[in-house]
Structures are given as structure tokens and as C-alpha cells.
Design a protein around this motif. Structure first.
Motif, PDB file in Angstrom:
ATOM      1  N   ARG A   1      62.969 -24.258 -81.578  1.00 26.51           N
ATOM      2  CA  ARG A   1      62.253 -23.306 -80.804  1.00 26.51           C
ATOM      3  C   ARG A   1      62.164 -23.461 -79.316  1.00 26.51           C
ATOM      4  O   ARG A   1      61.866 -22.487 -78.560  1.00 26.51           O
ATOM      5  CB  ARG A   1      60.654 -23.579 -81.150  1.00 26.51           C
ATOM      6  CG  ARG A   1      60.043 -22.980 -82.731  1.00 26.51           C
ATOM      7  CD  ARG A   1      58.668 -23.013 -82.729  1.00 26.51           C
ATOM      8  NE  ARG A   1      58.302 -24.422 -83.128  1.00 26.51           N
ATOM      9  CZ  ARG A   1      58.672 -24.940 -84.332  1.00 26.51           C
ATOM     10  NH1 ARG A   1      58.802 -24.266 -85.091  1.00 26.51           N
ATOM     11  NH2 ARG A   1      58.302 -26.193 -84.596  1.00 26.51           N
ATOM     12  N   GLY A   2      62.769 -24.598 -78.980  1.00 21.83           N
ATOM     13  CA  GLY A   2      62.763 -24.840 -77.316  1.00 21.83           C
ATOM     14  C   GLY A   2      64.199 -24.452 -76.777  1.00 21.83           C
ATOM     15  O   GLY A   2      64.644 -24.458 -75.734  1.00 21.83           O
ATOM     16  N   ILE A   3      65.093 -24.387 -77.919  1.00 23.23           N
ATOM     17  CA  ILE A   3      66.658 -24.230 -77.535  1.00 23.23           C
ATOM     18  C   ILE A   3      66.840 -23.112 -76.489  1.00 23.23           C
ATOM     19  O   ILE A   3      66.686 -21.814 -77.103  1.00 23.23           O
ATOM     20  CB  ILE A   3      67.460 -24.419 -78.622  1.00 23.23           C
ATOM     21  CG1 ILE A   3      67.342 -25.852 -79.227  1.00 23.23           C
ATOM     22  CG2 ILE A   3      68.978 -24.221 -78.090  1.00 23.23           C
ATOM     23  CD1 ILE A   3      68.202 -26.042 -80.406  1.00 23.23           C
ATOM     24  N   THR A   4      67.437 -23.129 -75.440  1.00 24.74           N
ATOM     25  CA  THR A   4      67.789 -22.165 -74.447  1.00 24.74           C
ATOM     26  C   THR A   4      69.281 -22.265 -73.762  1.00 24.74           C
ATOM     27  O   THR A   4      69.762 -23.197 -73.847  1.00 24.74           O
ATOM     28  CB  THR A   4      66.671 -22.332 -73.049  1.00 24.74           C
ATOM     29  OG1 THR A   4      65.228 -22.229 -73.777  1.00 24.74           O
ATOM     30  CG2 THR A   4      66.852 -21.024 -72.218  1.00 24.74           C
ATOM     31  N   ALA A   5      69.797 -21.087 -73.665  1.00 24.25           N
ATOM     32  CA  ALA A   5      71.320 -20.984 -73.462  1.00 24.25           C
ATOM     33  C   ALA A   5      71.171 -20.742 -71.700  1.00 24.25           C
ATOM     34  O   ALA A   5      70.653 -20.103 -71.256  1.00 24.25           O
ATOM     35  CB  ALA A   5      72.090 -19.980 -74.053  1.00 24.25           C
ATOM     36  N   PHE A   6      72.392 -21.407 -71.223  1.00 21.03           N
ATOM     37  CA  PHE A   6      72.650 -21.245 -69.777  1.00 21.03           C
ATOM     38  C   PHE A   6      73.992 -21.117 -69.527  1.00 21.03           C
ATOM     39  O   PHE A   6      74.918 -21.732 -70.157  1.00 21.03           O
ATOM     40  CB  PHE A   6      72.001 -22.651 -68.948  1.00 21.03           C
ATOM     41  CG  PHE A   6      70.637 -22.682 -69.142  1.00 21.03           C
ATOM     42  CD1 PHE A   6      69.756 -22.221 -68.440  1.00 21.03           C
ATOM     43  CD2 PHE A   6      70.034 -23.509 -70.068  1.00 21.03           C
ATOM     44  CE1 PHE A   6      68.209 -22.271 -68.637  1.00 21.03           C
ATOM     45  CE2 PHE A   6      68.744 -23.716 -70.514  1.00 21.03           C
ATOM     46  CZ  PHE A   6      67.623 -22.989 -69.798  1.00 21.03           C
ATOM     47  N   ILE A   7      74.212 -20.196 -68.630  1.00 21.04           N
ATOM     48  CA  ILE A   7      75.531 -20.013 -68.095  1.00 21.04           C
ATOM     49  C   ILE A   7      75.734 -21.032 -66.886  1.00 21.04           C
ATOM     50  O   ILE A   7      75.325 -20.910 -65.756  1.00 21.04           O
ATOM     51  CB  ILE A   7      75.915 -18.550 -67.656  1.00 21.04           C
ATOM     52  CG1 ILE A   7      75.600 -17.662 -68.901  1.00 21.04           C
ATOM     53  CG2 ILE A   7      77.638 -18.513 -67.359  1.00 21.04           C
ATOM     54  CD1 ILE A   7      75.462 -16.180 -68.387  1.00 21.04           C
ATOM     55  N   VAL A   8      77.010 -21.798 -67.046  1.00 17.62           N
ATOM     56  CA  VAL A   8      77.180 -22.658 -65.932  1.00 17.62           C
ATOM     57  C   VAL A   8      78.446 -22.933 -65.379  1.00 17.62           C
ATOM     58  O   VAL A   8      79.497 -22.786 -66.430  1.00 17.62           O
ATOM     59  CB  VAL A   8      76.709 -24.435 -66.478  1.00 17.62           C
ATOM     60  CG1 VAL A   8      76.887 -25.394 -65.010  1.00 17.62           C
ATOM     61  CG2 VAL A   8      75.184 -24.464 -66.824  1.00 17.62           C
ATOM     62  N   GLU A   9      78.730 -22.805 -64.112  1.00 13.73           N
ATOM     63  CA  GLU A   9      80.272 -22.654 -63.807  1.00 13.73           C
ATOM     64  C   GLU A   9      80.718 -24.040 -63.558  1.00 13.73           C
ATOM     65  O   GLU A   9      79.792 -24.843 -62.964  1.00 13.73           O
ATOM     66  CB  GLU A   9      80.114 -21.664 -62.553  1.00 13.73           C
ATOM     67  CG  GLU A   9      79.838 -20.377 -62.747  1.00 13.73           C
ATOM     68  CD  GLU A   9      80.006 -19.095 -61.646  1.00 13.73           C
ATOM     69  OE1 GLU A   9      81.095 -19.452 -61.095  1.00 13.73           O
ATOM     70  OE2 GLU A   9      79.240 -18.264 -61.204  1.00 13.73           O
ATOM     71  N   LYS A  10      82.011 -23.806 -63.663  1.00 17.01           N
ATOM     72  CA  LYS A  10      82.778 -25.198 -63.171  1.00 17.01           C
ATOM     73  C   LYS A  10      82.520 -25.194 -61.563  1.00 17.01           C
ATOM     74  O   LYS A  10      82.192 -24.537 -60.801  1.00 17.01           O
ATOM     75  CB  LYS A  10      84.128 -24.834 -63.375  1.00 17.01           C
ATOM     76  CG  LYS A  10      85.284 -25.787 -62.715  1.00 17.01           C
ATOM     77  CD  LYS A  10      86.594 -25.404 -62.960  1.00 17.01           C
ATOM     78  CE  LYS A  10      87.282 -24.534 -61.827  1.00 17.01           C
ATOM     79  NZ  LYS A  10      88.604 -24.208 -62.032  1.00 17.01           N
ATOM     80  N   GLY A  11      82.523 -26.546 -61.323  1.00 14.21           N
ATOM     81  CA  GLY A  11      82.218 -27.170 -59.939  1.00 14.21           C
ATOM     82  C   GLY A  11      80.759 -27.153 -59.485  1.00 14.21           C
ATOM     83  O   GLY A  11      80.122 -27.546 -58.456  1.00 14.21           O
ATOM     84  N   THR A  12      79.709 -26.652 -60.403  1.00 17.69           N
ATOM     85  CA  THR A  12      78.240 -26.793 -60.233  1.00 17.69           C
ATOM     86  C   THR A  12      78.042 -28.443 -60.180  1.00 17.69           C
ATOM     87  O   THR A  12      78.601 -29.031 -61.190  1.00 17.69           O
ATOM     88  CB  THR A  12      77.520 -26.388 -61.461  1.00 17.69           C
ATOM     89  OG1 THR A  12      77.740 -24.872 -61.455  1.00 17.69           O
ATOM     90  CG2 THR A  12      76.080 -26.290 -60.777  1.00 17.69           C
ATOM     91  N   PRO A  13      77.500 -28.731 -58.954  1.00 17.31           N
ATOM     92  CA  PRO A  13      77.249 -30.227 -58.775  1.00 17.31           C
ATOM     93  C   PRO A  13      76.529 -30.916 -60.057  1.00 17.31           C
ATOM     94  O   PRO A  13      75.414 -30.298 -60.622  1.00 17.31           O
ATOM     95  CB  PRO A  13      76.272 -30.482 -57.675  1.00 17.31           C
ATOM     96  CG  PRO A  13      76.818 -29.024 -56.824  1.00 17.31           C
ATOM     97  CD  PRO A  13      76.907 -28.286 -57.903  1.00 17.31           C
ATOM     98  N   GLY A  14      76.890 -32.073 -60.364  1.00 19.89           N
ATOM     99  CA  GLY A  14      76.297 -32.480 -61.657  1.00 19.89           C
ATOM    100  C   GLY A  14      76.994 -32.429 -63.000  1.00 19.89           C
ATOM    101  O   GLY A  14      76.805 -33.322 -63.984  1.00 19.89           O
TER     102      GLY A  14
END
Ligand SMILES: Cc1cc2nc3c(=O)[nH]c(=O)nc-3n(C[C@H](O)[C@H](O)[C@H](O)COP(=O)(O)OP(=O)(O)OC[C@H]3O[C@@H](n4cnc5c(N)ncnc54)[C@H](O)[C@@H]3O)c2cc1C
Length: 383
Positions: A180-193
Motif C-alpha cells: 500500500r505504501g509503495i511508490t515509484a520515482f524517476i531518478v536521474e544519474k548524478g543526483t546527489p546521494g
């Protein structure tokens, strides 16, 4: 009406993929298996001839062949060349599938053209050290702070993990609540962390990079959330419905490679004064191989066809994936048997196909998990 013949356009792209596999993949398959390097030059050539962009709509710069069936035709031929190189090429689009399915028009316009313009690697990052088959128990967290989310966690066994240009990361906004809590995110290379963890050394499919992805206070703007909060698990499962037929087709490709080689070998190898293909024990192995390849391909095509018709294809996709992967394991093992001692030697390509086939029973849900999916739907009275 049922027609098993391919259209001219389907046959054209199938032939393009086959010729590419024969000319560009087969000659270097053993090299990349040995070195476990990414086959960058082959991937660049594949992008140049359209084998990485054919499946995207023309408005994003793709070839407009947005059909799961066409994806199966290409996947079978590339995997016939080498499963690892096929995964390096076709796996690059894994992150695009959830974006195509759940992305906003802005997200699609921003990210999809990148997959159509040369080599661009996407990763689909669901699995974690403590959450494999039980993906709903994942622990990577996403905490909303104003107009961004802060992601923390670790992803495991991710194809192109650590070297991808773009990630679709699955995290939970409500730990302890399962899917129920799972959420998808688009994250680009080079994003800090966002950083690369260890690169795995594998039994097979070695031309494809598999690695951990580490997320330490990774800030993701709200506009990079894919779908709504809590929709991530559904997006992942819907993505599998699209990609499992393709994995099944890859299994057919690996199995076909091993079968063709074993058939030829059985015709030529003479023992007890005759080619071994004259022995019923060998002939029956070959007969079973040919039958299972055909059955696996028909299941994969039917699942893909259902996806293309917009029909629910969950069960059929799982059937195709489980049957084809199990068949590929049996067929490649029997191919080694037909070659006898030579089959066991690395000088011959058959042992590699056997090592490669094993992964198909594990990725995108193990063969056991496919049976869980199939039996759950049957128990609910759905087919
Ligand atoms: C080379 C490679 C590439 C991969 N690429 C990706 C990727 O790009 N993205 C991604 O997110 N993941 C990826 N994975 C992860 C893959 O999807 C998981 O490895 C797979 O889902 C199994 O999870 P696990 O390894 O944790 O095994 P486990 O889930 O621990 O399973 C161990 C065994 O228990 C069985 N089992 C577990 N639960 C049940 C059950 N309920 N009923 C019956 N049997 C059960 C399994 O079938 C298996 O035999 C990749 C894995 C590999 C090896």
C-alpha cells in the motif's frame, strides 16, 4: 480468426534482429562472457540500426512499433545471439516501461526521447537485499518534505544498477504497510546521494551488468513521482505483464540456439559406426526440444498479443515466462548431454547457453513465483 504468420513489417524487424545477432553478437559473445565487460560497441551499433528505439512511439523519436509481440520477435533473435548482450541492449528499456505505462505527458515527453537517441541505460530498481520475491516488503523509504521526497535505502541485483542513466526506484512512503505504501520515482544519474554499490560476478548472462544501487538522502522533486503515492506496486506488476512475455521470448532464443547446435552436432558425431542422431535416445531428446521451443514461443506470443489487445495478460504472461524459462533450462542441459564431454568444455558454446538459461528461472519473478501468480488467479476463479 487466428493467423500465425507474421506481417511483412514484423518479419522485416525479426530478420533485422536475426542478422544483427548473427553478424554483431555471435562473434563476440564468448569474449564478453569471459571478460564480463559491458558490450558498449555492440550496444552502439544496435542503437544505430534502430534495435533500441523501434518500440517507442514516433512522437518521441521511436520507430512506432509499440507492440509487445514485436518486442518478443526482437528479443528472441537477440537472445539467440547471446542472452547477456541481448539484456544489455533490451534491458536498457526496462525503466521506460513503467514511464510509458504510468508517466504523465510531461514525464513521457521529457524522458522517452532519451531512449530513442543512442545508447541510454534505464534501470528498474525494485529488489532489495531483504526483499526479492516478497517485493512488497521493500524497505527503501521516501519521505515527503515540501515539494520533494527524500529517498534512503539499498537496491540489489539491479540490471545496469550503478551505471544507468535513469532509474525507476520503488520506495515506500508508509513503512510497514506492505504494497500500500509503495511508490515509484524517476531518478536521474548524478543526483546527489545516488551511488553504485558492488558489481556482481555471475554464473551466466555475464555481458549484462548487475549491481547494487545505494540511496542516501536522495532528493527527488515531486514532479518525478511516477503515478500517485501507493501506486508503485501496481505499476511494477503492470510492467511485468509487459516484460514477462519478452523474457519468455529470450528463453526461446537461448533454447533455440542450443537446440540448433545440438541437432547439427548429432548429425555429424559418429559413434558405434553411425551418427548419434540415429539413436532413439538422442532423437527423442531433439524431438522434445523442438516441441517445447514451439510451445514456449506460442505462449509468449499469445501473452504478448493479449498485452497488445489491452486484455489482462497477467496469468498468461506468468505461464509463458515460467514455461519458457523452465524449457530453456531443460533444453540447454540436454544440449550439453548430446555433445557429451565436448558439451562440458568452454571451447564449445553450449555450456554458456546452459549457464545463461538459469537466470531466466530467477529474474522478473522466479519460476516458483510465476506459479504463485497463476495459482492465485485460478483460486480466485480468474483465468
Ligand atoms: C542477474 C540478475 C538481474 C536482476 N535484475 C533485476 C532488476 O533489473 N531489477 C530488479 O528489481 N531486480 C532484479 N533482479 C532480482 C530478481 O528479480 C530477484 O533475484 C528475484 O525476484 C528473486 O529474489 P531473491 O533473489 O531475493 O530470492 P528469494 O526471494 O529469496 O527466493 C529464494 C527462493 O525461494 C523461493 N520462494 C520465495 N518465495 C516463495 C513463495 N512464496 N513460494 C514458493 N517459493 C518461494 C524462490 O522461488 C527462490 O527459489 C535480478 C536478479 C539477478 C540474479
Amino acid at each position: 480468426m487466428i493467423d500465425f504468420r507474421l506481417t511483412e513489417e514484423q518479419e522485416r524487424i525479426r530478420r533485422l534482429a536475426h542478422e544483427f545477432a548473427e553478424r554483431e553478437i555471435r562473434p563476440v559473445a564468448a569474449h564478453y562472457d569471459e571478460t564480463e565487460e559491458m558490450p558498449w560497441p555492440v550496444m552502439e551499433k544496435a542503437a544505430r540500426v534502430g534495435l533500441t528505439s523501434f518500440q517507442y512511439p514516433e512522437e518521441y523519436g521511436g520507430g512506432g512499433m509499440t507492440s509487445a509481440l514485436v518486442a518478443c520477435l526482437v528479443a528472441e533473435e537477440l537472445a539467440w545471439g547471446c542472452l547477456g548482450i541481448a539484456t544489455a541492449i533490451a534491458g536498457a528499456g526496462l525503466a521506460a516501461v513503467p514511464i510509458m505505462l504510468a508517466g504523465t505527458p510531461e514525464q513521457k515527453a521529457r524522458y522517452l526521447p532519451r531512449f530513442c537517441n543512442g545508447v541510454y541505460l534505464g534501470s528498474f530498481a525494485l529488489t532489495e537485499p531483504e526483499a526479492g520475491s516478497d517485493a512488497a516488503s521493500l524497505r527503501t523509504t521516501a519521505v515527503r518534505q515540501g515539494d520533494r521526497y527524500i529517498l534512503n535505502g539499498q537496491k540489489r541485483f539491479i540490471t545496469h544498477g550503478g551505471i544507468a542513466d535513469l532509474y525507476v526506484i520503488f520506495a515506500t512512503v508508509a513503512p510497514g504497510t506492505g504494497h500500500r505504501g509503495i511508490t515509484a520515482f524517476i531518478v536521474e544519474k548524478g543526483t546527489p546521494g545516488l551511488s553504485a554499490g558492488k558489481k556482481e560476478k555471475k554464473m551466466g548472462m555475464r555481458a549484462s551488468h548487475t549491481g547494487d544501487v545505494i540511496l542516501e538522502d536522495v532528493e527527488v522533486p515531486v514532479e518525478n513521482r511516477l503515478g500517485e503515492e501507493g501506486q508503485g506496486f501496481y505499476i511494477a506488476m503492470q510492467s511485468f505483464e509487459h516484460t514477462r512475455p519478452m523474457v519468455a521470448a529470450m528463453a526461446v532464443g537461448v533454447a533455440r540456439a542450443a537446440y540448433e547446435y545440438a541437432l547439427q552436432y548429432a548429425r555429424e558425431r559418429v559413434q558405434f559406426g553411425k551418427p548419434i542422431i540415429t539413436k532413439q535416445a538422442i532423437r527423442f531428446l531433439l524431438a522434445d526440444m523442438a516441441t517445447e521451443i514451439d510451445a514456449a514461443r506460442l505462449l509468449a506470443w499469445r501473452a504478448a498479443w493479449m498485452v497488445d489487445q489491452g486484455m489482462p495478460a497477467n496469468v498468461t504472461a506468468s505461464m509463458a515466462k515460467a514455461f519458457a524459462a523452465d524449457a530453456a533450462m531443460r533444453i540447454t542441459t540436454d544440449a550439453v548431454q548430446i555433445l557429451g564431454g565436448y558439451g562440458y568444455m568452454r571451447e564449445y558454446p553450449v555450456e554458456k547457453w546452459m549457464r545463461d538459461a538459469k537466470i531466466l528461472q530467477i529474474v522478473e519473478g522466479t519460476s516458483q513465483i510465476q506459479r504463485v501468480v497463476i495459482s492465485q488467479m485460478l483460486a480466485m476463479g480468474m483465468e
